[in-house]
Scaffold this motif. Structure first.
Motif, PDB file in Angstrom:
ATOM      1  N   ARG A   1       0.839  -1.206   0.000  1.00 42.37           N
ATOM      2  CA  ARG A   1       0.000   0.000   0.000  1.00 42.37           C
ATOM      3  C   ARG A   1       0.873   1.255   0.000  1.00 42.37           C
ATOM      4  NH1 ARG A   1      -5.668   0.831   3.278  1.00 42.37           N
ATOM      5  NH2 ARG A   1      -6.099   2.921   2.475  1.00 42.37           N
ATOM      6  N   GLY A   2       1.972   1.219   0.754  1.00 45.44           N
ATOM      7  CA  GLY A   2       2.885   2.355   0.773  1.00 45.44           C
ATOM      8  C   GLY A   2       3.514   2.613  -0.582  1.00 45.44           C
ATOM      9  N   LEU A   3       3.771   1.551  -1.337  1.00 41.04           N
ATOM     10  CA  LEU A   3       4.355   1.708  -2.671  1.00 41.04           C
ATOM     11  C   LEU A   3       3.388   2.356  -3.657  1.00 41.04           C
ATOM     12  CD1 LEU A   3       6.207  -1.710  -2.857  1.00 41.04           C
ATOM     13  CD2 LEU A   3       7.304   0.531  -3.075  1.00 41.04           C
ATOM     14  N   HIS A   4       2.115   2.421  -3.298  1.00 38.07           N
ATOM     15  CA  HIS A   4       1.141   3.106  -4.129  1.00 38.07           C
ATOM     16  C   HIS A   4       1.051   4.596  -3.799  1.00 38.07           C
ATOM     17  CE1 HIS A   4      -1.158   0.159  -6.644  1.00 38.07           C
ATOM     18  NE2 HIS A   4      -0.399  -0.661  -5.932  1.00 38.07           N
TER      19      HIS A   4
ATOM     20  N   LYS B   1       2.051   8.422  -3.840  1.00 32.79           N
ATOM     21  CA  LYS B   1       2.548   9.189  -4.985  1.00 32.79           C
ATOM     22  C   LYS B   1       4.056   9.411  -4.943  1.00 32.79           C
ATOM     23  CE  LYS B   1       1.382  13.659  -2.863  1.00 32.79           C
ATOM     24  NZ  LYS B   1       0.592  14.909  -3.019  1.00 32.79           N
ATOM     25  N   LEU B   2       4.665   9.365  -3.747  1.00 32.42           N
ATOM     26  CA  LEU B   2       6.109   9.556  -3.647  1.00 32.42           C
ATOM     27  C   LEU B   2       6.890   8.361  -4.193  1.00 32.42           C
ATOM     28  CD1 LEU B   2       6.432  11.130  -0.071  1.00 32.42           C
ATOM     29  CD2 LEU B   2       6.614  12.305  -2.285  1.00 32.42           C
ATOM     30  N   PHE B   3       6.251   7.178  -4.203  1.00 31.75           N
ATOM     31  CA  PHE B   3       6.962   5.955  -4.585  1.00 31.75           C
ATOM     32  C   PHE B   3       6.401   5.271  -5.830  1.00 31.75           C
ATOM     33  CE2 PHE B   3       6.916   6.220   0.128  1.00 31.75           C
ATOM     34  CZ  PHE B   3       8.242   6.573   0.307  1.00 31.75           C
ATOM     35  N   TYR B   4       5.118   5.491  -6.103  1.00 33.73           N
ATOM     36  CA  TYR B   4       4.447   4.684  -7.128  1.00 33.73           C
ATOM     37  C   TYR B   4       5.114   4.790  -8.498  1.00 33.73           C
ATOM     38  CZ  TYR B   4       1.007   2.865 -10.350  1.00 33.73           C
ATOM     39  OH  TYR B   4       0.413   2.148 -11.347  1.00 33.73           O
ATOM     40  N   LYS B   5       5.263   5.988  -9.001  1.00 31.97           N
ATOM     41  CA  LYS B   5       5.740   6.154 -10.378  1.00 31.97           C
ATOM     42  C   LYS B   5       7.146   5.598 -10.546  1.00 31.97           C
ATOM     43  CE  LYS B   5       6.209   9.572 -14.070  1.00 31.97           C
ATOM     44  NZ  LYS B   5       6.022  11.005 -14.452  1.00 31.97           N
ATOM     45  N   ARG B   6       8.001   5.781  -9.530  1.00 32.28           N
ATOM     46  CA  ARG B   6       9.398   5.377  -9.659  1.00 32.28           C
ATOM     47  C   ARG B   6       9.591   3.880  -9.454  1.00 32.28           C
ATOM     48  NH1 ARG B   6      13.383   3.978 -11.072  1.00 32.28           N
ATOM     49  NH2 ARG B   6      15.527   4.652 -10.674  1.00 32.28           N
ATOM     50  N   PHE B   7       8.847   3.289  -8.501  1.00 35.30           N
ATOM     51  CA  PHE B   7       9.145   1.917  -8.109  1.00 35.30           C
ATOM     52  C   PHE B   7       8.067   0.884  -8.424  1.00 35.30           C
ATOM     53  CE2 PHE B   7      11.586   4.469  -4.898  1.00 35.30           C
ATOM     54  CZ  PHE B   7      12.835   4.217  -5.447  1.00 35.30           C
TER      55      PHE B   7
ATOM     56  N   ALA C   1       4.399 -12.336 -15.041  1.00 31.69           N
ATOM     57  CA  ALA C   1       4.409 -10.990 -14.454  1.00 31.69           C
ATOM     58  C   ALA C   1       4.700 -11.038 -12.963  1.00 31.69           C
ATOM     59  CB  ALA C   1       3.054 -10.313 -14.691  1.00 31.69           C
ATOM     60  N   SER C   2       4.647 -12.225 -12.377  1.00 33.63           N
ATOM     61  CA  SER C   2       4.752 -12.376 -10.928  1.00 33.63           C
ATOM     62  C   SER C   2       6.027 -11.792 -10.342  1.00 33.63           C
ATOM     63  CB  SER C   2       4.669 -13.858 -10.554  1.00 33.63           C
ATOM     64  OG  SER C   2       5.703 -14.591 -11.197  1.00 33.63           O
ATOM     65  N   HIS C   3       7.139 -11.900 -11.074  1.00 30.79           N
ATOM     66  CA  HIS C   3       8.413 -11.394 -10.584  1.00 30.79           C
ATOM     67  C   HIS C   3       8.925 -10.220 -11.426  1.00 30.79           C
ATOM     68  CE1 HIS C   3       8.108 -15.254  -8.602  1.00 30.79           C
ATOM     69  NE2 HIS C   3       9.190 -15.013  -7.895  1.00 30.79           N
ATOM     70  N   ALA C   4       8.057  -9.672 -12.270  1.00 29.32           N
ATOM     71  CA  ALA C   4       8.451  -8.553 -13.124  1.00 29.32           C
ATOM     72  C   ALA C   4       8.241  -7.250 -12.365  1.00 29.32           C
ATOM     73  CB  ALA C   4       7.658  -8.565 -14.430  1.00 29.32           C
ATOM     74  N   PHE C   5       9.116  -7.011 -11.391  1.00 27.86           N
ATOM     75  CA  PHE C   5       9.076  -5.843 -10.524  1.00 27.86           C
ATOM     76  C   PHE C   5      10.299  -4.966 -10.763  1.00 27.86           C
ATOM     77  CE2 PHE C   5       6.768  -8.900  -7.782  1.00 27.86           C
ATOM     78  CZ  PHE C   5       5.697  -8.126  -7.363  1.00 27.86           C
ATOM     79  N   HIS C   6      10.201  -3.704 -10.416  1.00 28.68           N
ATOM     80  CA  HIS C   6      11.393  -2.897 -10.198  1.00 28.68           C
ATOM     81  C   HIS C   6      12.146  -3.539  -9.023  1.00 28.68           C
ATOM     82  CE1 HIS C   6      13.895   0.398  -8.740  1.00 28.68           C
ATOM     83  NE2 HIS C   6      13.739   0.975  -9.917  1.00 28.68           N
ATOM     84  N   PRO C   7      13.475  -3.593  -9.050  1.00 32.64           N
ATOM     85  CA  PRO C   7      14.216  -4.265  -7.977  1.00 32.64           C
ATOM     86  C   PRO C   7      13.890  -3.767  -6.575  1.00 32.64           C
ATOM     87  CG  PRO C   7      15.674  -3.836  -9.821  1.00 32.64           C
ATOM     88  CD  PRO C   7      14.371  -3.154 -10.146  1.00 32.64           C
ATOM     89  N   VAL C   8      13.707  -2.462  -6.410  1.00 32.61           N
ATOM     90  CA  VAL C   8      13.365  -1.928  -5.083  1.00 32.61           C
ATOM     91  C   VAL C   8      11.998  -2.437  -4.654  1.00 32.61           C
ATOM     92  CG1 VAL C   8      12.855   0.173  -3.770  1.00 32.61           C
ATOM     93  CG2 VAL C   8      14.825   0.110  -5.322  1.00 32.61           C
ATOM     94  N   ASP C   9      11.058  -2.411  -5.567  1.00 40.11           N
ATOM     95  CA  ASP C   9       9.706  -2.917  -5.315  1.00 40.11           C
ATOM     96  C   ASP C   9       9.757  -4.394  -4.928  1.00 40.11           C
ATOM     97  OD1 ASP C   9       6.991  -3.490  -5.299  1.00 40.11           O
ATOM     98  OD2 ASP C   9       6.658  -3.008  -7.408  1.00 40.11           O
TER      99      ASP C   9
END
Length: 275
Positions: free
Chosen positions: A139-142, A144-150, A164-172
């Protein structure tokens, strides 16, 4: 992870890879070994179970959905393969701390004050603890400070496949895995149980992206399955949970899956065909 490292040392690394004079317990050797093992293990889990799910569970009719991207499967796999090595870097640091004895992992059932009942209770507490942690991190990753970047890269896949299960930004990817790694530093956990749970959580992550929305009716609003997570990809602000719907209900972010109400992706495709 020390069980895997010991097995690798005994059967492969000591006799065939490293020079005889390099001790198995030397920190640099352990870090190097853990990095290789972690990457190979993550790759094997992702490709093996992702492929099985894609060919035997995923409904390929969903690829006809307008929001399914061109060359999406290839792009999901490519993104995951680029991200996994970076995700492994902080993960290896935590595995290294486990191997060096800083966690509360134990070897024998007798080491648990509650015996086998302690093992089963730890499995349940692991699921509820990690579900709680992932909910709030996700929820925190959503925000606005984090969503677009990560986190936005993972939402490219509106109609996701198992790849798609592991298709994340590395930080995410690392942040959402953090509760799994934190748990054994806070609570006692049998080493084999931990290894089994680690495999389970990877398979579960694949399963909630597999497009199979079937679930027993009495569990529909308890288990966070593929139907719930599909709506998360489509509508963003709902169903952040990993295994259960509990924290979404507490946090006011629960949404009954559209596929349970005749308004899901399959229903959309059916209406397109009827036209």
């Amino acid at each position: 992870m020390d069980l895997v490292l010991e097995a690798a040392d005994h059967h492969l690394l000591t006799p065939y890879v490293y020079p005889a004079g390099w001790p198995e317990g030397e920190p640099c050797r352990q870090l190097l070994s853990l990095f290789v093992i972690t990457n190979l293990g993550a790759l094997a889990l992702y490709l093996l179970f992702g492929t099985l799910s894609y060919y035997f569970i995923f409904d390929h009719e969903l690829k006809k959905h307008p929001q399914f991207l061109e060359n999406q499967v290839r792009r999901e796999i490519s993104y995951a393969l680029r991200s996994l090595p970076w995700i492994s870097v902080p993960t290896v640091a935590l595995f290294f701390a486990e191997v060096r004895g800083y966690s509360k992992l134990y070897d024998n059932i007798e080491d648990s004050p509650y015996g086998w009942s302690g093992v089963f209770l730890s499995m349940l507490s692991f699921l509820f603890f990690t579900d709680f942690g992932i909910y709030w991190i996700h929820r925190g990753l959503h925000h606005k400070l984090f969503y677009k970047r990560f986190h936005k890269p993972h939402h490219l896949w509106k109609i996701a496949t198992p790849f798609a299960s592991h298709a994340f930004h590395p930080v995410d990817g690392f942040m959402q895995s953090l509760p799994y790694h934190v748990y054994p530093f806070l609570f006692p956990l049998h080493k084999v149980t931990y290894l089994g749970l680690y495999i389970f959580v990877n398979v579960w992550t694949i399963s909630i992206h597999d497009g199979d929305y079937r679930v027993p009716r009495f569990l529909r609003h308890v288990i966070n399955g593929s139907a719930h997570h599909t709506d998360h990809h489509l509508y963003f602000d709902y169903n952040y949970g990993q295994y259960f719907t509990l924290w979404d209900k507490i946090g006011g972010s629960y949404k009954s899956p559209t596929s349970f109400e005749g308004k899901g992706p399959h229903d959309y495709l059916r209406k397109l065909r009827e036209k």
